[in-house]
Design a protein around this motif. Structure first.
Motif, mmCIF file in Angstrom:
data_model
loop_
_atom_site.group_PDB
_atom_site.id
_atom_site.type_symbol
_atom_site.label_atom_id
_atom_site.label_comp_id
_atom_site.label_asym_id
_atom_site.label_seq_id
_atom_site.Cartn_x
_atom_site.Cartn_y
_atom_site.Cartn_z
ATOM 1 N N UNK A 117 12.796 9.300 -15.642
ATOM 2 C CA UNK A 117 12.922 10.100 -14.429
ATOM 3 C C UNK A 117 12.268 9.321 -13.285
ATOM 4 N N UNK A 118 12.940 9.288 -12.134
ATOM 5 C CA UNK A 118 12.450 8.557 -10.971
ATOM 6 C C UNK A 118 12.443 9.477 -9.753
ATOM 7 N N UNK A 119 11.437 9.301 -8.928
ATOM 8 C CA UNK A 119 11.447 9.964 -7.620
ATOM 9 C C UNK A 119 11.782 8.885 -6.603
ATOM 10 N N UNK A 120 12.814 9.135 -5.830
ATOM 11 C CA UNK A 120 13.241 8.184 -4.812
ATOM 12 C C UNK A 120 12.910 8.805 -3.453
ATOM 13 N N UNK A 121 12.255 8.018 -2.609
ATOM 14 C CA UNK A 121 11.841 8.500 -1.290
ATOM 15 C C UNK A 121 12.491 7.643 -0.206
ATOM 16 N N UNK A 122 12.919 8.309 0.828
ATOM 17 C CA UNK A 122 13.437 7.643 2.012
ATOM 18 C C UNK A 122 12.609 8.137 3.188
ATOM 19 N N UNK A 123 11.819 7.256 3.758
ATOM 20 C CA UNK A 123 10.959 7.607 4.884
ATOM 21 C C UNK A 123 11.440 6.861 6.117
ATOM 22 N N UNK A 124 11.903 7.612 7.100
ATOM 23 C CA UNK A 124 12.445 7.040 8.335
ATOM 24 C C UNK A 124 11.327 6.948 9.364
ATOM 25 N N UNK A 125 11.229 5.789 9.990
ATOM 26 C CA UNK A 125 10.258 5.574 11.061
ATOM 27 C C UNK A 125 11.037 5.507 12.366
ATOM 28 N N UNK A 126 10.994 6.592 13.148
ATOM 29 C CA UNK A 126 11.735 6.565 14.410
ATOM 30 C C UNK A 126 11.003 5.683 15.417
ATOM 31 N N UNK A 127 11.742 4.886 16.104
ATOM 32 C CA UNK A 127 11.180 4.024 17.126
ATOM 33 C C UNK A 127 12.262 3.850 18.183
ATOM 34 N N UNK A 128 11.871 3.883 19.426
ATOM 35 C CA UNK A 128 12.848 3.790 20.506
ATOM 36 C C UNK A 128 13.629 2.486 20.453
ATOM 37 N N UNK A 129 12.982 1.392 20.040
ATOM 38 C CA UNK A 129 13.619 0.081 20.070
ATOM 39 C C UNK A 129 14.044 -0.434 18.701
ATOM 40 N N UNK A 130 13.222 -0.216 17.680
ATOM 41 C CA UNK A 130 13.539 -0.742 16.362
ATOM 42 C C UNK A 130 13.257 0.272 15.253
ATOM 43 N N UNK A 131 14.055 1.328 15.166
ATOM 44 C CA UNK A 131 13.825 2.283 14.074
ATOM 45 C C UNK A 131 14.185 1.631 12.736
ATOM 46 N N UNK A 133 13.797 2.380 8.094
ATOM 47 C CA UNK A 133 13.458 3.301 7.007
ATOM 48 C C UNK A 133 12.955 2.487 5.823
ATOM 49 N N UNK A 134 12.195 3.160 4.974
ATOM 50 C CA UNK A 134 11.679 2.546 3.762
ATOM 51 C C UNK A 134 12.162 3.364 2.572
ATOM 52 N N UNK A 135 12.773 2.671 1.640
ATOM 53 C CA UNK A 135 13.253 3.290 0.409
ATOM 54 C C UNK A 135 12.291 2.879 -0.696
ATOM 55 N N UNK A 136 11.766 3.847 -1.429
ATOM 56 C CA UNK A 136 10.827 3.514 -2.500
ATOM 57 C C UNK A 136 11.178 4.284 -3.772
ATOM 58 N N UNK A 137 10.786 3.689 -4.887
ATOM 59 C CA UNK A 137 11.024 4.279 -6.202
ATOM 60 C C UNK A 137 9.685 4.482 -6.898
ATOM 61 N N UNK A 138 9.480 5.700 -7.395
ATOM 62 C CA UNK A 138 8.250 6.038 -8.116
ATOM 63 C C UNK A 138 8.673 6.425 -9.532
ATOM 64 N N UNK A 139 8.049 5.783 -10.510
ATOM 65 C CA UNK A 139 8.433 6.060 -11.895
ATOM 66 C C UNK A 139 7.835 7.373 -12.387
ATOM 67 N N UNK A 151 18.153 0.370 6.656
ATOM 68 C CA UNK A 151 18.537 0.866 7.980
ATOM 69 C C UNK A 151 18.128 2.335 8.110
ATOM 70 N N UNK A 152 17.818 2.793 9.322
ATOM 71 C CA UNK A 152 17.399 4.190 9.496
ATOM 72 C C UNK A 152 18.508 5.198 9.212
ATOM 73 N N UNK A 153 19.752 4.744 9.220
ATOM 74 C CA UNK A 153 20.863 5.648 8.910
ATOM 75 C C UNK A 153 21.308 5.529 7.451
#
Length: 177
Positions: A117-131, A133-139, A151-153
C-alpha cells in the motif's frame, strides 16, 4: 450590490487598545473584536443587505440580505445577537474557503502496487512566476521512498500513481529537479 448612504468602515485599531473602547455599536454599523458589520442599501432591489468585514480585508467575508424594520422602509437595526451570528457565519465561510484552497493545493490518494500500500501526495506550490508541484510516494511503513518535481497542472490518478510506482518512480514531465 451597491451601497448608498453607508457608514464608513472604522480604521484598524492597535491590538493593545481596549476592545470595548474601540467598539462601535450603531444601527447600521457595528465593529467589535476585529469584525465590522455594515448594513447597506441593496441597489438591485428595494431591500437592504449586510456586509461582514474582517480587520485588514478589503473584500467582505460575507454579504447577505438584511431584514426590513417595522416601518417597512428602513433596515432593522443591528444588535448584539445579530452581530454575533454574523461573526460566526462569516468565520465559517472563511474556514471553508481556507479548507477548499488547501485541498486544491494538497492532494493525496492511496494505491496498491508491488504488493504494498502506498500513499501518493501531490503538493502544489503556487507562485506567480514559477509554480510547481512535488509528487511523493510514502510506503506502508511511513517512509518517503520517492520525490519528484512535476508540473503544477499534473493530474494525479490511481492508474498514473500505480504506473509511477511500478516503473521505479521515474521523473515525470519536463519540470524535473
Amino acid at each position: 450590490m451597491q451601497s448608498t448612504d453607508s457608514p464608513t468602515l472604522p480604521e484598524p485599531t492597535d491590538a493593545t487598545q481596549d476592545s470595548a473602547a474601540a467598539a462601535i455599536r450603531e444601527d447600521r454599523l457595528w465593529y467589535d473584536n476585529g469584525w465590522t458589520a455594515r448594513v447597506i442599501k441593496n441597489e438591485d432591489d428595494d431591500g437592504w443587505a449586510v456586509e461582514m468585514f474582517k480587520d485588514g480585508e478589503t473584500e467582505p467575508a460575507l454579504v447577505g440580505p438584511w431584514t426590513m424594520g417595522r416601518d417597512k422602509k428602513n433596515p432593522k437595526p443591528l444588535d448584539q445577537t445579530a452581530f454575533n451570528t454574523l461573526v460566526k457565519t462569516a468565520t465559517e465561510v472563511l474556514q471553508r474557503h481556507a479548507q477548499q484552497a488547501h485541498a486544491a493545493l494538497h492532494k493525496r490518494l492511496t494505491v496498491f502496487a508491488l504488493e504494498r500500500q502506498w500513499e501518493i501526495r501531490l503538493d502544489i506550490t503556487p507562485d506567480e512566476y514559477e509554480p510547481f508541484a512535488t509528487l511523493s510516494a510514502i510506503d506502508d511503513e511511513g517512509e518517503e521512498v520517492a520525490r519528484v518535481r512535476v508540473r503544477p497542472d499534473f493530474r494525479l490518478t490511481n492508474a498514473g500513481a500505480a504506473g509511477w510506482i511500478a516503473g521505479g518512480f521515474p521523473r515525470l514531465g519536463r519540470d524535473e529537479d
